[in-house]
Motif scaffolding. Structure first.
Motif, mmCIF file in Angstrom:
data_model
loop_
_atom_site.group_PDB
_atom_site.id
_atom_site.type_symbol
_atom_site.label_atom_id
_atom_site.label_comp_id
_atom_site.label_asym_id
_atom_site.label_seq_id
_atom_site.Cartn_x
_atom_site.Cartn_y
_atom_site.Cartn_z
ATOM 1 N N LYS A 138 2.628 -24.523 -45.068
ATOM 2 C CA LYS A 138 2.033 -23.428 -44.289
ATOM 3 C C LYS A 138 1.732 -22.211 -45.161
ATOM 4 C CE LYS A 138 2.194 -25.371 -40.191
ATOM 5 N NZ LYS A 138 0.983 -25.629 -39.372
ATOM 6 N N SER A 388 -3.891 -15.833 -35.194
ATOM 7 C CA SER A 388 -3.650 -17.269 -35.097
ATOM 8 C C SER A 388 -2.475 -17.698 -35.960
ATOM 9 C CB SER A 388 -4.924 -18.028 -35.512
ATOM 10 O OG SER A 388 -4.711 -19.419 -35.521
ATOM 11 N N ASP A 392 1.160 -19.248 -34.886
ATOM 12 C CA ASP A 392 1.680 -20.485 -35.456
ATOM 13 C C ASP A 392 3.078 -20.275 -36.030
ATOM 14 O OD1 ASP A 392 1.037 -23.322 -36.477
ATOM 15 O OD2 ASP A 392 1.606 -22.279 -38.319
#
Length: 400
Positions: A138, A388, A392
């Motif tokens: 990520k 966003s 997440d």
């Protein structure tokens, strides 16, 4: 291998803190009380290293010999050109007040990245992960770094605090040829400096690399280019331009940007190897900006550097198979930095800039003109991306 040591903390507080980080709030500069998280992605089985380990000064003799030749040639070319470029190495008067704003901006950016690192840790750069054959992580700290800078730059342009350094002239288009030529020379130079691995012609082909990265997504290619151009507006118009206008020599401002925006920030986000690579990269783009005073050539160069997956796969293998990946990376990119400095000094003696350096505007003001509206659109684009990613991150914390 994952090492995740953390103290318990209310999840709503974590979400609020990361949203503040994504929006570059001043409160995000407060260090996180959590223990840093270091996520180490698995490396290739042939070279189980992460972040340049094992650390040593051992280097490949073939690479040392070839680098020495390049360094010697670069030094000779630079010595011949630099006497005609006094603004590169000296200054008649340094204005501490004018230089304080970009210096404080650099410090705030590094503090913001440090806060993100404290909360989210260090991850492999997504490009490095793909080159090593592992799933890209990520990389929340990297996402914070990659979004906060263009978001700030876009807001500054939209609100009338900063101009957009684009000339729209034929001279600027001529300068835009430089990044394509530099890319083609650099990949072949790096291939020559790394004879211990095999290289295909496809790996040093710009069309082949670009098609491999963007061939199935032209819209994604455009958005990626917009993102890095906005990032370079931050680096060049908010940092490099005011430093130069404040009397800081070009070599001095490029060094400051390389050490902060490049080495420090990217080492925190993506590890030492990426920090060393990015120190040379930001040195290069800062010098390149000094040739034209336009963000267009450096934005194109930045975009091309994100569009070379076939080359990066071989480059990463060359680094991983070196006795000391950190020492090998340092040698390679010190060589590139010297070559770029000498080449740009020669170009500066021959080519006029595309435009004068633009000073900050009086702002704030209501968006007016194409540049301001473009900045406002980018604020929306990067703001949506930040929201966003924050969402997440919050879902990941809840799952954990």
């Amino acid at each position: 291998l994952q090492c995740r040591l953390q103290r318990s903390e209310p999840r709503m507080h974590m979400l609020l803190r990361f949203c503040l980080l994504a929006c570059t709030s001043a409160s995000a500069l407060t260090p996180s009380p959590r223990t840093p998280v270091i996520r180490m992605a698995a490396a290739r089985a042939t070279a189980p290293v992460f972040d340049g380990k094992p650390y040593s000064a051992e280097v490949l003799p073939a690479t040392v010999g070839r680098s020495s030749a390049v360094l010697a040639g670069s030094a000779a070319l630079f010595a011949a050109c630099v006497p005609g470029l006094p603004d590169w190495w000296s200054t008649a008067s340094l204005d501490p007040g004018a230089c304080s704003v970009p210096l404080l901006t650099m410090a705030a950016s590094s503090a913001l990245v440090a806060a993100g690192w404290s909360a989210c840790g260090t991850d492999l750069h997504p490009i490095t992960a793909k080159a090593r054959g592992v799933t890209p992580p990520k990389s929340y700290t990297f996402q914070l770094l990659g979004l906060s800078a263009p978001l700030l730059a876009s807001a500054a342009v939209a609100s009338g605090w900063q101009p957009l350094p684009v000339a729209g002239s034929g001279v600027e288009l001529a300068h835009a040829v430089l990044p394509f030529a530099l890319w083609s020379i650099d990949v072949r130079l790096l291939r020559w400096l790394n004879p211990h691995v095999s290289w295909s012609e496809e790996s040093v082909s710009l069309p082949a690399n670009y098609a491999a990265e963007h061939g199935d997504s032209p819209v994604g290619a455009v958005l990626a280019c917009v993102g890095v151009v906005a990032f370079e507006v931050y680096v060049q118009q908010l940092l490099a331009a005011p430093l130069t206008l404040g009397g800081c020599p070009v070599l001095g401002s490029a060094s400051l940007i390389a050490l902060t925006a490049g080495l420090l920030n990217h080492a925190l986000a993506n590890g030492l190897l990426n920090g060393l690579l990015c120190a040379e990269f930001y040195w290069t783009v800062s010098l390149m900006f000094g040739l034209s005073n336009s963000v267009l050539p450096v934005g194109i160069y930045h975009h091309l550097m994100y569009s070379m997956p076939t080359f990066v796969t071989r480059y990463q293998l060359a680094v991983d198979e070196a006795p000391s990946p950190a020492a090998h990376t340092l040698l390679l990119h010190a060589t590139l930095a010297a070559w770029h400095c000498a080449a740009f000094a020669a170009v500066a003696r021959l080519a006029p800039p595309a435009m004068p350096l633009l000073a900050p505007l009086d702002g704030p003001s209501v968006p007016a003109g194409a540049a301001a509206w473009a900045g406002l659109a980018c604020v929306g684009l990067f703001g949506f991306a930040a929201a966003s990613i924050a969402s997440d991150y919050a879902r990941g914390e809840e799952a954990a």
